[in-house]
Design a protein around this motif. Structure first.
Motif, PDB file in Angstrom:
ATOM      1  N   LEU A  73       0.834  -1.197   0.000  1.00 39.99           N
ATOM      2  CA  LEU A  73       0.000   0.000   0.000  1.00 39.99           C
ATOM      3  C   LEU A  73       0.873   1.254   0.000  1.00 39.99           C
ATOM      4  CD1 LEU A  73      -2.830   0.931  -0.074  1.00 39.99           C
ATOM      5  CD2 LEU A  73      -3.000   0.692   2.395  1.00 39.99           C
ATOM      6  N   LEU A 163      -4.693 -10.575  -6.096  1.00 39.07           N
ATOM      7  CA  LEU A 163      -5.256 -10.113  -4.825  1.00 39.07           C
ATOM      8  C   LEU A 163      -4.817  -8.677  -4.522  1.00 39.07           C
ATOM      9  CD1 LEU A 163      -4.955 -13.293  -2.559  1.00 39.07           C
ATOM     10  CD2 LEU A 163      -6.877 -12.518  -3.923  1.00 39.07           C
ATOM     11  N   PHE A 191     -22.055  -3.978   1.629  1.00 40.89           N
ATOM     12  CA  PHE A 191     -21.833  -5.390   1.950  1.00 40.89           C
ATOM     13  C   PHE A 191     -22.140  -6.281   0.758  1.00 40.89           C
ATOM     14  CE2 PHE A 191     -22.883  -9.568   3.497  1.00 40.89           C
ATOM     15  CZ  PHE A 191     -21.826  -9.811   4.353  1.00 40.89           C
ATOM     16  N   PHE A 194     -19.492  -5.984  -2.086  1.00 37.77           N
ATOM     17  CA  PHE A 194     -18.197  -6.589  -1.760  1.00 37.77           C
ATOM     18  C   PHE A 194     -18.303  -8.094  -1.587  1.00 37.77           C
ATOM     19  CE2 PHE A 194     -14.856  -3.475  -1.543  1.00 37.77           C
ATOM     20  CZ  PHE A 194     -15.553  -2.288  -1.616  1.00 37.77           C
ATOM     21  N   TYR A 202     -12.497 -15.130  -5.561  1.00 39.06           N
ATOM     22  CA  TYR A 202     -12.265 -16.535  -5.206  1.00 39.06           C
ATOM     23  C   TYR A 202     -12.215 -17.392  -6.471  1.00 39.06           C
ATOM     24  CZ  TYR A 202     -12.858 -21.028  -2.927  1.00 39.06           C
ATOM     25  OH  TYR A 202     -12.678 -22.314  -2.509  1.00 39.06           O
TER      26      TYR A 202
ATOM     27  N   VAL B  61     -10.579 -20.016   1.862  1.00 38.98           N
ATOM     28  CA  VAL B  61     -11.311 -18.833   1.405  1.00 38.98           C
ATOM     29  C   VAL B  61     -10.574 -17.555   1.811  1.00 38.98           C
ATOM     30  CG1 VAL B  61     -13.430 -17.504   1.730  1.00 38.98           C
ATOM     31  CG2 VAL B  61     -13.550 -19.967   1.376  1.00 38.98           C
ATOM     32  N   ILE B  65      -9.205 -14.427  -1.096  1.00 41.84           N
ATOM     33  CA  ILE B  65      -9.947 -13.171  -1.244  1.00 41.84           C
ATOM     34  C   ILE B  65      -9.038 -12.048  -0.745  1.00 41.84           C
ATOM     35  CG2 ILE B  65     -11.934 -11.861  -0.403  1.00 41.84           C
ATOM     36  CD1 ILE B  65     -13.426 -14.511  -0.205  1.00 41.84           C
ATOM     37  N   PRO B  66      -8.980 -10.934  -1.467  1.00 47.67           N
ATOM     38  CA  PRO B  66      -8.096  -9.850  -1.023  1.00 47.67           C
ATOM     39  C   PRO B  66      -8.419  -9.429   0.408  1.00 47.67           C
ATOM     40  CG  PRO B  66      -8.959  -9.362  -3.203  1.00 47.67           C
ATOM     41  CD  PRO B  66      -9.673 -10.595  -2.726  1.00 47.67           C
ATOM     42  N   ILE B  68      -8.236  -6.622   1.808  1.00 44.61           N
ATOM     43  CA  ILE B  68      -8.993  -5.359   1.902  1.00 44.61           C
ATOM     44  C   ILE B  68     -10.495  -5.629   1.771  1.00 44.61           C
ATOM     45  CG2 ILE B  68      -8.818  -4.787  -0.575  1.00 44.61           C
ATOM     46  CD1 ILE B  68      -8.423  -1.901   0.265  1.00 44.61           C
ATOM     47  N   ILE B  69     -10.861  -6.611   0.935  1.00 45.62           N
ATOM     48  CA  ILE B  69     -12.274  -6.965   0.777  1.00 45.62           C
ATOM     49  C   ILE B  69     -12.774  -7.622   2.063  1.00 45.62           C
ATOM     50  CG2 ILE B  69     -13.913  -8.311  -0.608  1.00 45.62           C
ATOM     51  CD1 ILE B  69     -12.733  -6.601  -2.561  1.00 45.62           C
ATOM     52  N   VAL B  72     -13.384  -4.846   4.623  1.00 46.98           N
ATOM     53  CA  VAL B  72     -14.599  -4.068   4.341  1.00 46.98           C
ATOM     54  C   VAL B  72     -15.851  -4.898   4.649  1.00 46.98           C
ATOM     55  CG1 VAL B  72     -15.939  -2.974   2.511  1.00 46.98           C
ATOM     56  CG2 VAL B  72     -13.475  -2.615   2.624  1.00 46.98           C
ATOM     57  N   LEU B  73     -15.832  -6.164   4.230  1.00 52.52           N
ATOM     58  CA  LEU B  73     -16.993  -7.029   4.465  1.00 52.52           C
ATOM     59  C   LEU B  73     -17.268  -7.197   5.954  1.00 52.52           C
ATOM     60  CD1 LEU B  73     -16.783  -9.961   1.892  1.00 52.52           C
ATOM     61  CD2 LEU B  73     -18.593  -8.281   2.152  1.00 52.52           C
ATOM     62  N   ASN B  76     -18.467  -4.078   7.744  1.00 48.60           N
ATOM     63  CA  ASN B  76     -19.836  -3.693   7.392  1.00 48.60           C
ATOM     64  C   ASN B  76     -20.878  -4.721   7.790  1.00 48.60           C
ATOM     65  OD1 ASN B  76     -19.944  -1.044   5.837  1.00 48.60           O
ATOM     66  ND2 ASN B  76     -18.170  -2.077   4.960  1.00 48.60           N
ATOM     67  N   LEU B  77     -20.412  -5.936   8.098  1.00 46.86           N
ATOM     68  CA  LEU B  77     -21.358  -6.992   8.468  1.00 46.86           C
ATOM     69  C   LEU B  77     -21.897  -6.768   9.882  1.00 46.86           C
ATOM     70  CD1 LEU B  77     -22.680  -9.775   7.924  1.00 46.86           C
ATOM     71  CD2 LEU B  77     -20.655 -10.803   8.942  1.00 46.86           C
ATOM     72  N   ILE B  80     -24.835  -4.585  10.596  1.00 48.45           N
ATOM     73  CA  ILE B  80     -26.040  -5.212  10.047  1.00 48.45           C
ATOM     74  C   ILE B  80     -26.653  -6.168  11.063  1.00 48.45           C
ATOM     75  CG2 ILE B  80     -26.879  -6.830   8.290  1.00 48.45           C
ATOM     76  CD1 ILE B  80     -24.931  -5.594   6.337  1.00 48.45           C
ATOM     77  N   LEU B 162      -3.342  -2.201   5.847  1.00 51.12           N
ATOM     78  CA  LEU B 162      -4.668  -2.139   5.214  1.00 51.12           C
ATOM     79  C   LEU B 162      -5.772  -1.776   6.207  1.00 51.12           C
ATOM     80  CD1 LEU B 162      -4.597  -5.120   2.716  1.00 51.12           C
ATOM     81  CD2 LEU B 162      -4.149  -2.726   2.348  1.00 51.12           C
ATOM     82  N   VAL B 165      -7.684   1.450   6.090  1.00 55.37           N
ATOM     83  CA  VAL B 165      -8.876   1.664   5.268  1.00 55.37           C
ATOM     84  C   VAL B 165     -10.122   1.818   6.140  1.00 55.37           C
ATOM     85  CG1 VAL B 165     -10.337   0.617   3.502  1.00 55.37           C
ATOM     86  CG2 VAL B 165      -7.872   0.443   3.329  1.00 55.37           C
TER      87      VAL B 165
END
Lengths: 226, 216
Positions: A73, A163, A191, A194, A202, B61, B65-66, B68-69, B72-73, B76-77, B80, B162, B165
Motif C-alpha cells: 500500500l 489479490l 456489503f 463486496f 475466489y 477462502v 480473497i483480497p 482489503i475486501i 470491508v466485508l 460492514n457486516l 447489520i 490495510l 482503510v
C-alpha cells in the motif's frame, strides 16, 4: 436485525463487474510479465558483485529489500502521491501497474535467485564441454530446471498480484474492487457488492491455480511433477 | 485547526506512536493467529481428506480473497447484525483470521514433513502420542517450516497497513494525515518506509541467523 439485503442492484451490475474482473486480470498479468523480466535481471545483478557491476548490485539489493520490507500500500501511494509531488502524474492504471511490478520484481528476484543457485555450476560446464553454445546450454539445461524450481512460487506470485491489485480502489483505479466501491458508493449496498466481488476473486484465484496445475502437468510430465 | 503547516519535530512522535500501533495490532494478530493456526494445522494433519474438504476449504477462502475486501466485508457486516465494531477490533479479528488461515497451512505441512518412520520409531521406544508430538514432531517440523512462518509474520506486519482503510490510525494512516497537513508526501513516505523497514528487516535478519544456527 432490521437490515434488508438487496442483491438485485448488484446482480444487475454483474456484467460490469465481470468486465472489471478482466481489468484486474490484465493489470496482474502485465505486472507479472514485467516482474519476471525485472526479477530475473535483479537476481542476476544481486548474484554478481564484482567490478563495474558493483553499483548495479547495490541498486538491485536496495530494490529487493525495499519491495519486500515495506507494505504494498505504501509502494502504491508512492507511485501515486509521491511521484505526483515530483510533478509526475501517472494514470490510476499506471500507478497500480508500477507498484505491482515493483513489488513482484522484488519477490520474484529472490525466488529466481534460489532457483538459479540450486543448480550446480558443473552442469553448465558439462554442457559446454559437450559442445553446446552458451545460449543453448542455458536454454536446454538451466532454464527447464529453474522453471520447475520456481513454478510454485511463481504461481503464488500471480495469485498475489491478482489479490494485491484490489488496492487499486484506493488510488481510483476501477478494477474489480474499485468498481465495487464505485457502485457501492452510489447505492449504499456496500456489503452486497463486496460479497459478490469476493466470490469473483475466489473464482479467479481457483481458475489461476487450476490453469497453473494444468500447464505444469503438460510441461513437467515425466519429470516427477513439480 | 490549521492547514498546510510545515513538518514539525513532534510529528515524528506522532509517527512513532502510530508505528507502535502497527506493531501492537500485528503482534496481537500474529500471536493469536499462530496459536489457533497450530491447533487448526494439527486438526488438518490428523483429519485427512474430510478435514481438508471442510475446515481446509473454509480456511482457504481467507487466502483467496483480497484482505482489503475481507476487512470491508467484516466491518460492514457487524452493524447489520446489530453489533457495531470499532476499526481496531474489526481489524484485529480479520488480521487474526487471515494469519490463522496462513499459519494452519504452514503447520500442517510442518507436521507432514516429519517422516512416518521417525514417528514410528519414537512410538516404538515407548513414547506416548503427545510425547512424540512434543519431543519429535515439534522440533523437527519447526525447523522445516520456520522460514515459512517468519514469512507469514512479516507479511501480516506489512498487511496491517490495510486496517487504515477502516480508519484506524496506524502508521500508514498517520502518514496520510501528515501528508494532507504538510503537503510533503515524499519526505513523509520516506520516513514511514524507514519505520516499516526497521520493523520488518531486523526480524527477517534474526530469523535467517536462527536458521543458519540450526543448519550447523
Amino acid at each position: 436485525m432490521d437490515y434488508n439485503f438487496h442483491w438485485q442492484p448488484v446482480f444487475r451490475r454483474l456484467p460490469e463487474l465481470l468486465l472489471a474482473a478482466l481489468d484486474t486480470l490484465q493489470v496482474a498479468v502485465l505486472a507479472i510479465i514485467l516482474g519476471i523480466i525485472l526479477g530475473l535481471l535483479l537476481a542476476v545483478l544481486k548474484m554478481n558483485a564484482t567490478g563495474k557491476l558493483k553499483p548495479l548490485n547495490w541498486f538491485a539489493r536496495s530494490w529487493i529489500e525495499l519491495a519486500r520490507n515495506t507494505p504494498v500500500l505504501l509502494q502504491l501511494f508512492f507511485f501515486g502521491f509521491g511521484l505526483g509531488a515530483l510533478g509526475l502524474h501517472l494514470s490510476p492504471f499506471m500507478i497500480v501497474l508500477a507498484a505491482l511490478t515493483f513489488n513482484c520484481a522484488g519477490y520474484l528476484a529472490e525466488n529466481f535467485r534460489g532457483g538459479l543457485q540450486s543448480i550446480p555450476e558443473t552442469q553448465l560446464r558439462a554442457a559446454r564441454s559437450l559442445g553446446m553454445s552458451a545460449p543453448k546450454a542455458y536454454y536446454y539445461i538451466l532454464f527447464p530446471q529453474v522453471l520447475r524450481n520456481v513454478w510454485h512460487p511463481l504461481t503464488n506470485q500471480i495469485v498475489w498480484a491478482v489479490l494485491m491489485s484490489s488496492l487499486g480502489m484506493l488510488v481510483g483505479y476501477q478494477e474489480l474492487a474499485g468498481s465495487a466501491q464505485y457502485f457501492a458508493s452510489r447505492t449504499y449496498r456496500i456489503f452486497e457488492y463486496f460479497a459478490v466481488v469476493a466470490v469473483i476473486y475466489y473464482i479467479l484465484v481457483k481458475l489461476i491455480l487450476a490453469l497453473s496445475r494444468l500447464v505444469a502437468w503438460r510441461i513437467f510430465r515425466g519429470q516427477g511433477g513439480v | 485547526m490549521e492547514m498546510f503547516s510545515a513538518l514539525r519535530p513532534q510529528d515524528l512522535w506522532f509517527l512513532a506512536e502510530a508505528a507502535g500501533k502497527t506493531l501492537w495490532i500485528s503482534t496481537l494478530a500474529i500471536s493469536s493467529g499462530t496459536l489457533l493456526g497450530i491447533l487448526f494445522g494439527w486438526v488438518l494433519s490428523v483429519s485427512g481428506r474430510l478435514g481438508s474438504m471442510t475446515l481446509g476449504a473454509v480456511l482457504d477462502v481467507f487466502r483467496s480473497i483480497p484482505l482489503i475486501i475481507q476487512l470491508v466485508l467484516f466491518y460492514n457486516l457487524f452493524p447489520i447484525i446489530g453489533i457495531p465494531l470499532d476499526p481496531f477490533t474489526a481489524g484485529t479479528i480479520v488480521l487474526s483470521i487471515y494469519t490463522l488461515s496462513l499459519v494452519s497451512n504452514v503447520v500442517r505441512s510442518g507436521i507432514e514433513s516429519v517422516s512416518q518412520d521417525l514417528r514410528r520409531a519414537s512410538r516404538s521406544l515407548g513414547m506416548s502420542y503427545w510425547q512424540d508430538m512434543r519431543h519429535i514432531v515439534w522440533p523437527v517440523g519447526l525447523r522445516a517450516v520456520f522460514p515459512a512462518w517468519v514469512g507469514v509474520a512479516l507479511s501480516v506486519l506489512k498487511d496491517s497497513a490495510l486496517v487504515s482503510v477502516l480508519g484506524y490510525v496506524e502508521l500508514l494512516r498517520a502518514s496520510q494525515i501528515l501528508i494532507t497537513r504538510t503537503q510533503e508526501p515524499l519526505i513523509i513516505m520516506a520516513i514511514v518506509g524507514l519505520f516499516y523497514f526497521f520493523l520488518s528487516y531486523p526480524i527477517a535478519r534474526a530469523a535467517s541467523m536462527v536458521e543458519k544456527r540450526w543448519q550447523q
